[in-house]
Design a protein around this motif. Sequence first.
Motif, PDB file in Angstrom:
ATOM      1  N   HIS A   1       0.826  -1.206   0.000  1.00 54.51           N
ATOM      2  CA  HIS A   1       0.000   0.000   0.000  1.00 54.51           C
ATOM      3  C   HIS A   1       0.864   1.261   0.000  1.00 54.51           C
ATOM      4  O   HIS A   1       0.590   2.222  -0.741  1.00 54.51           O
TER       5      HIS A   1
ATOM      6  N   TYR B   1       1.259   3.985  -3.370  1.00 51.57           N
ATOM      7  CA  TYR B   1       0.797   5.376  -3.280  1.00 51.57           C
ATOM      8  C   TYR B   1       1.943   6.339  -3.003  1.00 51.57           C
ATOM      9  O   TYR B   1       1.879   7.502  -3.415  1.00 51.57           O
TER      10      TYR B   1
ATOM     11  N   ILE C   1      -2.945   7.646   1.766  1.00 53.43           N
ATOM     12  CA  ILE C   1      -3.129   8.090   0.380  1.00 53.43           C
ATOM     13  C   ILE C   1      -3.256   9.608   0.311  1.00 53.43           C
ATOM     14  O   ILE C   1      -2.635  10.272  -0.533  1.00 53.43           O
TER      15      ILE C   1
ATOM     16  N   SER D   1      -7.491  15.202  -4.326  1.00 57.74           N
ATOM     17  CA  SER D   1      -7.941  13.840  -4.057  1.00 57.74           C
ATOM     18  C   SER D   1      -9.451  13.838  -3.855  1.00 57.74           C
ATOM     19  O   SER D   1      -9.976  14.664  -3.103  1.00 57.74           O
TER      20      SER D   1
END
Length: 911
Positions: free
Chosen positions: A539, A543, A626, A640
Motif C-alpha cells: 500500500h 501510493y 493516500i 484527491s
Amino acid sequence: MTTMNAMEWNLGGDGWELKGFWPWVPLKGTSMEIGNELMGVTDWMPATVPGGVHHDLYRAGLLANPYRDLNSLHAEWVENRWWVYRKRFQAPVHAGVTMQLICRGLDYEAMVYWNGVLLGEHKGMYEAAAFDVTDHYRAEEDVELLVVFKQAPDEMGQIGRTSETFTQKSRFNYKWDFSTRLVNVGIWDDIVLAAKGAYSLGELSVTTDVRDGAGLIRVEAAIERNGNRGIGSAVGTEETRSETPRDAAGSGAKQSDTEAGSIVLIVKLYDPDGRLAQTKRIAPNDAGLAACTLEVESPRLWYPSGYGDQPLYRVELIMADDAGEYDSRSLRTGIRRLEYIQNEESPVDALPYTFVVNGRKIYVKGANLTPLDHLYGNVAGERYDWMVRLAQAGNLNLLRIWGGGIIEKKALYDLCDELGILVWQEFIQSSSGIDNEPSKRPEFLPLLACNAAAALKDRRNHVSLTVWSGGNELMSAPNVPSTFADENLAMLRELVRLHDSGRLFLPTSASGPVQYITEERGVSHDVHGHWKYMGNPDHYRIYGQADHLFHSEFGVDGLSGVKSIRKFIGEAHRKPVPMKDSLVWRHHGEWWDTFDRDTSLFGPMTALAQFADCSQWIQAEGLRYILDANRRRKFNNSGSIIWQLNEPWPNVTCTNLVDYYMEPKMAYYWVREAFQSRRASLDYARLDWSAGETISLPVYAATDGESADCLVCAEVVDSAGAILHGQAFQGCTSADKTLLLGSLSFQAPETADGLFYVRLTLAVNGEEASGPSAPYIFSTRPDPIFAPALAIAGGKLEAEALGEWVPETGNDDIADDSVLTREYVVKNTGDRVLLHVYPTERTDLYWTMASDAYFSLFPGEERVVRVTCRKRTGELFADASSDDAHALDAQERPHIDFHYFNAAAAANTYP
C-alpha cells in the motif's frame, strides 16, 4: 406595482393515491373476453409525492423492509409492474393567460392524464415534462390527475455493456457494488401547476466574475410571450437596451415577432446582508432576450470552504410593464472568478486539473457522492442538509456527483453554494465492465442531449458548480479513457459550450493516457484506483511512489459500526464471517470483504464489535496515507476525491466514510484530520519494523493558501505513554507547496507489547494549530502485527459533560432545538493508552458528529470534545430499524456515551 397572473401551486404532499397493475392493464381497464373490471395487483393506497412506489408499498404493509437481510430480493417484482398515481383536487382560480402542468421528476416512462384526457407521454428522469392544460382547465372544477408509469426499463447495472445503454435512468438502482437491485419507480421530484400571464420568464443564466477588483454579475433571461402581444423596446430614462447575450443561438430562447410595447425586465441586486444594492431596468431585444451586467465595487468574494467565506448576493428578476408585474424569479449567487490551469510540471497534453478561485489555487479535498438513498425520491431536505454539513465539517471542499447515480435535486446545490462545497457534476453515463464505451445508440443520444441540456440550463446558476464531466470511467479500450474524439462526448462538449461555456468540461473521469493508478511514471493524469487496502508494505509503495496529476476516485473499505449493523442484519447473522460464508453479508457489501485482511493483521476475532473496530482502523489508516501522499506533491498533484462519502443503502462493509444511517466512521474523522488546512504528516514505507532497526521517517507540513512559520514536535511513545524519542522541526511553508521539514530518526524500540506510536503536534506562527494527531501506530511483532492491540488493558475512560445541551445558533433556517451542542471532557485515568476514542448517541433519535473523534488518549491525558446532534428526520424504514434504541430521556435529549477500540468486545457489550 401589482402582481399579475404568474402563480404556481405545488401539487405534492397529501392527497395522492397509488395502485399497481400488470403491464398495459391501466390502458385497457376491462377484460375483452368477459367485460369485467381489471382490478390490479394492489388496491389504491396512500402515496407520497415526491417519493417512490417502494416506500408507499412498505407503508401499506405490502412490502417488507427491503433494506433488511435479504428482503430486497423479494421486492424485485415492483419494477415489473405498471403503477398509477392519482390525485383529485379542485382547480384553483387564476388570472393567467395559459396554464401548465410541470412534472419535474417522472421516473421513468410515464403517461399523464387530465380528467381522462391524455396530455402526453414522457421518457426520462431529468428533463421536466411540461404540458399545456389551458384548453382543459376550468377554475374550481374537480380534477382527476393520473400519472401512469410503465414498468422500469431493463437497463445495465454495474456489470454489462456501456455501449448498449439506452436510457437516462440512474444505473446504480440495477445493482452496484455498494447497492442492491432496487429499481426506483415513481414521482421523484415536484409536480406543479403554473399559471402564466401574457409574458413569463423562460431560461435564465446568472454567472459571476471579477475584473480589476470589481465584481461582475451577468444576467441573461429569455422572455416568453404567452398571449398575442409582442415583445418590444422599452422607453424611459432609467431603462437600457439589453446587452447582446453571449450566445443567443445557444440560449434556447423563443424567437418571436415584435411590436411596440413597454415590457421590461427589472433586475434588483441585494447584498449578502439583505440590503438593496442596485436596480436596473432592461428592455428585451428583438429576440426576446434581456441581458445586463451588474458591476459591484469592493465585492465580498465567494470562496470554497477552507479558503474564505461564502457570502451570497440575491438577484431578483421582475418582468413588468406599466400595468403591473407578470412574472418574477429570485436566486442567490456568489461573486468569484473561476479559472483552470495546468498542474506544475504537467505534461503539455494534459488537461487543466488545478482550479483557481479569485486568483488562489485550490487544493481539492473531495469525496464522491452517491445518491443518498436507493429511493431517492423519498430523501427529505433534512438529510441533504446534514450530509452537506458533514462534508463541510469533514474539511471537504468538493463533491463529485457521480455519473452512475442521479443529477441531484436543487436542494443539494443550494447547500453547496451556502457552505462552500465545489460541485463536480457528471452526466448520467458510467462504465459497465464488459465494455465501457459511451453509447451511440440512436435512441440514446437524443435522450442524453435533452437531459444534459436541461441539467446545464438549471445547474449553471449555482456558484458552487465547478466542473462538468461526460461520465464515470468511460473507456474506448481497456485502461484507456475516452476522449472528445468520441461522438457521444463531442456532443456533450458542444452542449456545454452552448449553455455553460465558462466552466471546464472533462470528457470523463478518469481522463488522460491511462485509467488506473500505476507505478509506471510519466503516464498518469487523472486516475482512479485502488479501492482496497493494498497490504503492508505494498500500500505504501504504490501510493508513495505514484506521480498522477489528479486522483478523482479511490478508496479503502471498512465495516459499518455495530450500532448500524444491528438495524439491518438479523441477530442470527451478527458475527464476524468472510463473505463466502454468509449470503446476508454478501448481499450487503460482497465486494468489500475485509475478513482475511483484518485477521491477517489482528488475528482471530470472535465479536462483531471487535471486527468492526479493526476493519475501520485499517480503512482509516489506508485512506490517511493516500491523502498525505497525494498532498505531499501539491500542486504537481492538485487534489484527491475519495470514493465515497456516503452509501444509498446499508452495507455491512463498504468504502464509504459515512454509513447509510448517517453515522460517521473512523475513516471520516481521520480524513477530516488529513484534510485540515494546516497539517503535519509523516511518511513511512511499512507498518512493521524489527526492534533496534534504524528508522528515518520524513516529516511534512502544509498550510493551504498561506505562507507560515511552522514548528512540528514529534514524539515516539509506548502504550504506557512513556516518551521514547522526540524531535522538533521548523520551517516556513508556502501557500502552494507542502514542505519537507526533515526526518524523524530513531531506533525501533523494544516495548512491552511490541507497539509504538508516533504523534505530531503542529504550531503555526507561534500558535498551536492542532492537538496531537491521531497517532501513527507501528509494530515490532511478527504477523499478525497488530494482535497486541486487542490485548491492551489498563486504560480507564472517564467522560463528563460541561454544561447542558444548547441549541445551535447562527442559522435562521433551523428550528429551535433541532440542532443541539454540548461539550464533554474525556480523560484517561488508567495506565495504558485508550485507542480511537469516539462518542455514540444511545437514544438513536439524533444524527451526531463530534469536533474530535477516534483520537487516542495516553495515561493522564484529557481532551474537550464538542458533540453536535440533530434530530433524525425523514429516514426511511426507521420504525423497523431501531431495535437497539434506548429512550433514556423523557425529553428525548441526546444521550452520549464514549467508547474506544476493542472496549465493547472485551466487555461483551455487543454481539
